[in-house]
Design an enzyme around this catalytic site. Structure first.
Site, mmCIF file in Angstrom:
data_model
loop_
_atom_site.group_PDB
_atom_site.id
_atom_site.type_symbol
_atom_site.label_atom_id
_atom_site.label_comp_id
_atom_site.label_asym_id
_atom_site.label_seq_id
_atom_site.Cartn_x
_atom_site.Cartn_y
_atom_site.Cartn_z
ATOM 1 N N ARG A 130 -10.745 -0.089 14.817
ATOM 2 C CA ARG A 130 -10.696 0.612 13.529
ATOM 3 C C ARG A 130 -11.836 0.122 12.640
ATOM 4 O O ARG A 130 -12.836 0.801 12.506
ATOM 5 C CB ARG A 130 -9.322 0.393 12.890
ATOM 6 C CG ARG A 130 -9.025 1.291 11.731
ATOM 7 C CD ARG A 130 -7.558 1.304 11.372
ATOM 8 N NE ARG A 130 -7.020 0.022 10.917
ATOM 9 C CZ ARG A 130 -5.751 -0.153 10.538
ATOM 10 N NH1 ARG A 130 -4.910 0.859 10.549
ATOM 11 N NH2 ARG A 130 -5.322 -1.336 10.141
ATOM 12 N N TYR B 94 15.095 31.961 4.722
ATOM 13 C CA TYR B 94 13.913 32.750 5.112
ATOM 14 C C TYR B 94 13.933 33.101 6.597
ATOM 15 O O TYR B 94 14.270 32.275 7.436
ATOM 16 C CB TYR B 94 12.637 31.949 4.842
ATOM 17 C CG TYR B 94 12.317 31.792 3.378
ATOM 18 C CD1 TYR B 94 12.065 32.902 2.573
ATOM 19 C CD2 TYR B 94 12.252 30.528 2.801
ATOM 20 C CE1 TYR B 94 11.760 32.750 1.223
ATOM 21 C CE2 TYR B 94 11.942 30.367 1.458
ATOM 22 C CZ TYR B 94 11.697 31.487 0.669
ATOM 23 O OH TYR B 94 11.398 31.329 -0.650
ATOM 24 N N CYS C 215 13.582 25.316 2.823
ATOM 25 C CA CYS C 215 12.675 25.931 1.854
ATOM 26 C C CYS C 215 11.878 24.839 1.145
ATOM 27 O O CYS C 215 12.056 23.661 1.408
ATOM 28 C CB CYS C 215 13.474 26.729 0.823
ATOM 29 S SG CYS C 215 14.691 27.837 1.567
ATOM 30 N N MET C 216 11.011 25.242 0.239
ATOM 31 C CA MET C 216 10.180 24.264 -0.472
ATOM 32 C C MET C 216 11.038 23.300 -1.294
ATOM 33 O O MET C 216 10.746 22.106 -1.357
ATOM 34 C CB MET C 216 9.180 24.988 -1.381
ATOM 35 C CG MET C 216 8.146 24.056 -1.990
ATOM 36 S SD MET C 216 7.002 24.875 -3.112
ATOM 37 C CE MET C 216 6.020 25.846 -1.989
ATOM 38 N N ASP C 217 12.112 23.820 -1.909
ATOM 39 C CA ASP C 217 12.881 23.024 -2.864
ATOM 40 C C ASP C 217 14.364 22.918 -2.536
ATOM 41 O O ASP C 217 15.093 22.229 -3.237
ATOM 42 C CB ASP C 217 12.769 23.651 -4.263
ATOM 43 C CG ASP C 217 11.390 24.196 -4.526
ATOM 44 O OD1 ASP C 217 10.446 23.393 -4.458
ATOM 45 O OD2 ASP C 217 11.252 25.415 -4.747
ATOM 46 N N ARG D 289 0.618 -10.977 6.553
ATOM 47 C CA ARG D 289 0.562 -9.691 5.828
ATOM 48 C C ARG D 289 1.832 -8.925 6.205
ATOM 49 O O ARG D 289 1.904 -8.310 7.260
ATOM 50 C CB ARG D 289 -0.687 -8.890 6.249
ATOM 51 C CG ARG D 289 -1.995 -9.643 6.128
ATOM 52 C CD ARG D 289 -3.201 -8.739 6.437
ATOM 53 N NE ARG D 289 -3.166 -8.147 7.758
ATOM 54 C CZ ARG D 289 -3.698 -8.670 8.860
ATOM 55 N NH1 ARG D 289 -4.313 -9.840 8.810
ATOM 56 N NH2 ARG D 289 -3.623 -8.042 10.017
ATOM 57 N N HIS E 58 -6.458 -7.501 13.179
ATOM 58 C CA HIS E 58 -5.229 -6.689 13.184
ATOM 59 C C HIS E 58 -4.916 -6.271 14.618
ATOM 60 O O HIS E 58 -5.816 -5.900 15.370
ATOM 61 C CB HIS E 58 -5.448 -5.445 12.306
ATOM 62 C CG HIS E 58 -4.201 -4.681 11.993
ATOM 63 N ND1 HIS E 58 -3.102 -5.263 11.394
ATOM 64 C CD2 HIS E 58 -3.878 -3.382 12.184
ATOM 65 C CE1 HIS E 58 -2.164 -4.341 11.240
ATOM 66 N NE2 HIS E 58 -2.599 -3.194 11.707
ATOM 67 N N LYS F 279 0.840 -1.202 0.000
ATOM 68 C CA LYS F 279 0.000 0.000 0.000
ATOM 69 C C LYS F 279 0.880 1.259 0.000
ATOM 70 O O LYS F 279 2.076 1.173 0.304
ATOM 71 C CB LYS F 279 -0.926 -0.014 1.220
ATOM 72 C CG LYS F 279 -0.214 -0.060 2.565
ATOM 73 C CD LYS F 279 -1.178 -0.390 3.718
ATOM 74 C CE LYS F 279 -0.464 -0.395 5.057
ATOM 75 N NZ LYS F 279 -1.356 -0.903 6.136
#
Ligand SMILES: *Cc1c(COP(=O)(O)O)cnc(C)c1O
Length: 373
Positions: free
Chosen positions: A140, A268, A314-316, A223, A170, A40
């Site tokens: 759950r 920043y 920063c973002m990048d 699993r 589970h 998953k």
């Protein structure tokens, strides 16, 4: 997110490690037990297709996913093994579930009734494969009492286009020293099983932690998730009998290196100020890649030296303080081995105050996954 191949930032996935981890779990199975690889969330961020191939090579015979779309994706990639959707699916998708031969989880009588109604409107020679989920203490999804479970089994048995393929539960605490709660859940599941006159093909209680620390207790299917990726399900709480091989490395390169005088502000908010003349390197990875702002202050590896992330992420991009001048293009390791030192995903998780599962899933798909055989 656009996967960005033309940039030095990438995750390097060791598929042989995954195969080895699966094979060592498969070797310990008893009787007719099988192992389904839990792939998953794009194989816990490692890339579902490559992980699925590696798991099959290690002896896995099926897959678990969380959603219908993850199952369809595996089918479209050519996998013909059983695929179980672990979450709740909506009966309005019955047709597509049948078309792609996915096995579903049913957790309530109400949901079962919806699938019965939906199937009555569809002409099909296929059978809807059903695993009944029992809530033994996870809180759950799942049946909460034996009367409802018995009713569900009876209903499925009277429908020609339904097949009762499995029953499972589970555990909430399979990964802790104190196994009291695990034992309680196991006993409740046994009571559910005892209330039934017949049992389906697959009976399963094992996630990774149960497989490692409570092996071969009930059932015939494992699993196997996080341990397949080489990560200790307990974090560090419980020791492993056999070492797992981590499969995920996160690397980049220095794209600018500069000498700054004392008193220079970085990033920043100008929250970091150099105390003396320093070497500062810029690395093209940021929070949009899933390298979160909270990682400020953590140290990355450059030629075996730990280099602190200085100033805001920063973002990048982010900046690190280097012990000396390194040339542009020098490798930077965020997770993995570098010059005899190692940064583990667990260390990143600890720094963020979370678990390695979350770190693996958070590295975004802007970061390409490259596969090392
Ligand atoms: C995700 C999941 C697993 C796999 O758990 P790991 O701890 O990664 O082994 C197993 N069963 C269910 C129901 C799950 O949701």
């Amino acid at each position: 997110m656009i996967t960005s191949y033309h940039r030095p930032t990438k995750a390097v996935i060791d598929t042989a490690a995954i195969t080895t981890n699966v094979a060592s779990a498969v070797k310990k199975l008893t009787g007719t037990s099988e192992l389904f690889a839990v792939v998953k969330a794009d194989g816990y961020g490692h890339g579902a297709h490559a992980v699925a191939h590696a798991a099959i090579a290690g002896g896995a015979t099926g897959f678990c996913v969380a959603t219908i779309d993850e199952g369809i994706d595996l089918r479209q990639a050519g996998f013909t093994q059983p695929i179980l959707i672990l979450g709740v699916t909506d009966a309005r998708y019955t047709k597509i579930i049948l078309e792609y031969d996915l096995s579903i989880t049913i957790a309530t009588l109400a949901d079962l009734a919806k699938f019965e109604r939906e199937l009555a409107t569809i002409v099909t020679s296929g059978k809807l494969k059903i695993h009944l989920k029992i809530d033994t203490g996870m809180g759950r999804i799942g049946f909460l009492n034996t009367a409802d479970l018995q009713m569900a089994v009876e209903k499925i048995s009277t429908r020609v286009n339904m097949e009762w393929e499995g029953i499972f539960t589970h555990f909430a605490k399979a990964d802790t020293e104190d196994d009291t709660y695990w034992l309680e859940q196991r006993d409740i599941f046994n009571a559910f099983l005892a209330s039934l006159a017949e049992l389906p093909r697959y009976i399963h209680i094992n996630n990774s932690a149960t497989t490692l620390w409570h092996p071969n207790q009930i059932g015939n299917l494992v699993r196997y998730g996080v341990a397949m990726y080489g990560l200790n399900p307990s974090g560090g709480e419980l020791a492993l009998e056999e070492k797992l091989q981590p499969a995920f490395e996160l690397v980049s390169e220095l794209v600018q290196v500069k000498r700054v005088p004392a008193g220079t502000h970085i990033s920043y908010g100008a929250t970091y100020t150099s105390q003396q003349a320093e070497w500062i390197g810029t690395v093209p990875i940021g929070y949009a890649d899933g390298w979160l702002r909270k990682m400020q202050g953590f140290a990355l590896l450059v030629e075996g030296s730990y280099c602190e992330i200085v100033g805001r992420i920063c973002m990048d991009q982010l900046m690190i303080r280097l012990p000396q001048e390194f040339s542009v293009g020098t490798k930077v390791t965020l997770i993995g081995k570098n010059g005899g030192e190692t940064i583990t995903m667990q260390e990143v998780a600890d720094y963020l105050g979370t678990i390695h599962y979350e770190v693996a899933c958070t590295i975004s798909d802007r970061v390409p996954r490259e596969y090392r055989k």
